[in-house]
Design a protein around this motif. Structure first.
Motif, PDB file in Angstrom:
ATOM      1  N   SER A  10       0.849  -1.193   0.000  1.00 24.05           N
ATOM      2  CA  SER A  10       0.000   0.000   0.000  1.00 24.05           C
ATOM      3  C   SER A  10       0.885   1.244   0.000  1.00 24.05           C
ATOM      4  O   SER A  10       2.115   1.145   0.164  1.00 24.05           O
ATOM      5  CB  SER A  10      -0.889  -0.006   1.241  1.00 24.05           C
ATOM      6  OG  SER A  10      -0.086   0.191   2.406  1.00 24.05           O
ATOM      7  N   GLU A  68       1.318   3.190   2.316  1.00 25.92           N
ATOM      8  CA  GLU A  68       1.980   3.249   3.632  1.00 25.92           C
ATOM      9  C   GLU A  68       3.118   2.254   3.750  1.00 25.92           C
ATOM     10  O   GLU A  68       4.045   2.455   4.569  1.00 25.92           O
ATOM     11  CB  GLU A  68       0.963   2.978   4.742  1.00 25.92           C
ATOM     12  CG  GLU A  68      -0.141   4.034   4.884  1.00 25.92           C
ATOM     13  CD  GLU A  68      -1.211   3.938   3.809  1.00 25.92           C
ATOM     14  OE1 GLU A  68      -1.898   4.954   3.564  1.00 25.92           O
ATOM     15  OE2 GLU A  68      -1.363   2.849   3.200  1.00 25.92           O
ATOM     16  N   THR A  69       3.081   1.164   2.987  1.00 19.99           N
ATOM     17  CA  THR A  69       4.098   0.117   3.138  1.00 19.99           C
ATOM     18  C   THR A  69       5.031   0.023   1.926  1.00 19.99           C
ATOM     19  O   THR A  69       5.855  -0.880   1.845  1.00 19.99           O
ATOM     20  CB  THR A  69       3.435  -1.255   3.369  1.00 19.99           C
ATOM     21  OG1 THR A  69       2.592  -1.574   2.255  1.00 19.99           O
ATOM     22  CG2 THR A  69       2.605  -1.250   4.637  1.00 19.99           C
ATOM     23  N   SER A 122      -4.555   0.924  -1.620  1.00 18.31           N
ATOM     24  CA  SER A 122      -4.889   0.917  -0.198  1.00 18.31           C
ATOM     25  C   SER A 122      -4.624  -0.458   0.399  1.00 18.31           C
ATOM     26  O   SER A 122      -4.435  -1.448  -0.320  1.00 18.31           O
ATOM     27  CB  SER A 122      -6.371   1.260  -0.003  1.00 18.31           C
ATOM     28  OG  SER A 122      -7.183   0.251  -0.581  1.00 18.31           O
ATOM     29  N   LYS A 123      -4.657  -0.507   1.716  1.00 16.84           N
ATOM     30  CA  LYS A 123      -4.547  -1.777   2.434  1.00 16.84           C
ATOM     31  C   LYS A 123      -5.690  -2.700   2.044  1.00 16.84           C
ATOM     32  O   LYS A 123      -5.491  -3.912   1.865  1.00 16.84           O
ATOM     33  CB  LYS A 123      -4.555  -1.495   3.935  1.00 16.84           C
ATOM     34  CG  LYS A 123      -4.635  -2.728   4.817  1.00 16.84           C
ATOM     35  CD  LYS A 123      -4.656  -2.320   6.287  1.00 16.84           C
ATOM     36  CE  LYS A 123      -4.886  -3.514   7.206  1.00 16.84           C
ATOM     37  NZ  LYS A 123      -4.876  -3.112   8.641  1.00 16.84           N
ATOM     38  N   ASN A 170       1.376  -5.605   5.748  1.00  8.93           N
ATOM     39  CA  ASN A 170       0.249  -4.686   5.629  1.00  8.93           C
ATOM     40  C   ASN A 170      -0.717  -4.737   6.811  1.00  8.93           C
ATOM     41  O   ASN A 170      -1.727  -4.037   6.811  1.00  8.93           O
ATOM     42  CB  ASN A 170      -0.519  -4.994   4.337  1.00  8.93           C
ATOM     43  CG  ASN A 170       0.285  -4.654   3.095  1.00  8.93           C
ATOM     44  OD1 ASN A 170       0.410  -3.498   2.724  1.00  8.93           O
ATOM     45  ND2 ASN A 170       0.850  -5.675   2.448  1.00  8.93           N
TER      46      ASN A 170
END
Length: 335
Positions: A76, A78-79, A100-101, A157
């Motif tokens: 994602s 974020e990761t 997204s996740k 995640n």
């Protein structure tokens, strides 16, 4: 005496008939013709709707596909820094990352369902970079990133629960690779066996060919097939047809024409092998719906006609490789 003569004549006729039979035994039955193999694969394997559509096509036709997965779609925003490509900073990718996740979770679910249904999950590396100038060490780094991200995708995640057997699946199921842009090099072919791969599907050939095994890697090739009014050869992949038909730009108003041209090219290439030597026919696709889905529409029409034939098998690269291994072992056992 007349009776004896009749016996003698009968005996001579019997011997003569037997002699003919011994001299000209009946011809053995013709060997059964090989089944025609069709190998259909998808690169990048991103969109969830296309995962579902391809799996539904397989269920309708009995086909098994190979999905060449790009591992950045298991990260994602974020990761994304879990991935560091060779020669670049962390979090870089030519094709982006998952949105997204939740999208990662849905994609992981589709991968698991596809594997359970008998499809082949293979590697398309991670960031879709052209590795023609990469060293063996660069390729090994990219392969290690793919393995790490696939195996740990749930944990990276924060997606729970992780399915039972997921890590065992990821460690053993992925045995095939296709290079982004079909861009290969000596360093790639040195790295593939070192990373545990068994086949590569990055080649291009003038027509359907049997895959050779070189240095422990079976090398498959997308064939060039005749297409269009002038039967000019084109690589049997949707992107190459997209460039041929519309210069790589969307022309949805001509989608039906492009779909029919594509179907006709696929069917002619299939018929040439089906009526001839029955060399496997390979066709490649992406999850992108180019020219308003023309190439997927052609695929569904084509697969719906040929994959259901009793003497045709639409199988994955891994299926094909497994059958060759079994055949070789049987031949070895049989002397």
């Amino acid at each position: 005496m007349p009776c004896l003569s009749r016996v003698a004549v009968f005996s001579l006729v019997s011997l003569a008939t037997a002699g003919v039979a011994l001299a000209d035994p009946p011809a053995p039955p013709m060997p059964a013709k090989l089944k025609q193999v069709v190998i259909i694969s998808f690169d990048s394997a991103r969109d969830i709707s296309q995962w579902k559509r391809s799996r539904a096509l397989a269920q309708r036709t009995g086909a098994h596909f190979t999905y060449f997965l790009s591992c950045v779609f298991l990260l994602s925003p974020e990761t994304r820094k879990e991935y560091t490509p060779p020669g670049k900073t962390a979090g870089k990718s030519n094709i982006g990352f998952a949105a997204s996740k939740q999208e990662v979770a849905e994609r992981l679910e589709q991968i698991g369902l596809a594997a359970h249904e008998g499809h082949d999950i293979a590697s398309h590396a991670c960031g879709h970079f052209d590795g023609k100038d990469w060293s063996k060490a660069d390729w090994l780094k990219e392969f290690a990133s793919f393995e790490h991200i696939l195996e740990n995708a749930y944990a990276i995640n924060g997606i729970t629960p992780e399915p039972d057997g997921w890590r065992d699946f990821t460690r053993h199921a992925v045995v095939g690779f296709r290079a982004p842009y079909l861009s290969t090099s000596k360093a790639l072919y040195e790295a593939l066996p070192a990373a545990g791969y068994q086949f590569d599907a990055s080649g291009v050939s003038q027509g359907p060919v049997l895959p050779p095994t070189v240095g422990g890697i079976t090398r498959f090739s997308l064939p060039q097939i005749p297409e269009g009014p002038n039967s000019r050869p084109v690589i049997a992949m949707d992107y190459n047809l997209y460039v041929r038909h519309s210069g790589g730009f969307e022309r949805p108003s001509k989608a039906d024409e492009f779909a029919d041209r594509t179907y006709q090219a696929f069917r002619a290439a299939f018929d040439a092998q089906y009526q001839g030597k029955r060399i496997p026919l390979e066709l490649g696709f992406h999850f992108t719906l180019m020219n308003d889905g023309a190439y997927w529409n052609a695929l569904e029409r084509f697969a719906g006609e040929v994959c259901v034939k009793s003497d045709v098998e639409c199988i994955s690269f891994r299926d094909y490789l497994s059958r060759q291994d079994v055949g070789q072992k049987q031949a070895s056992v049989g002397g």
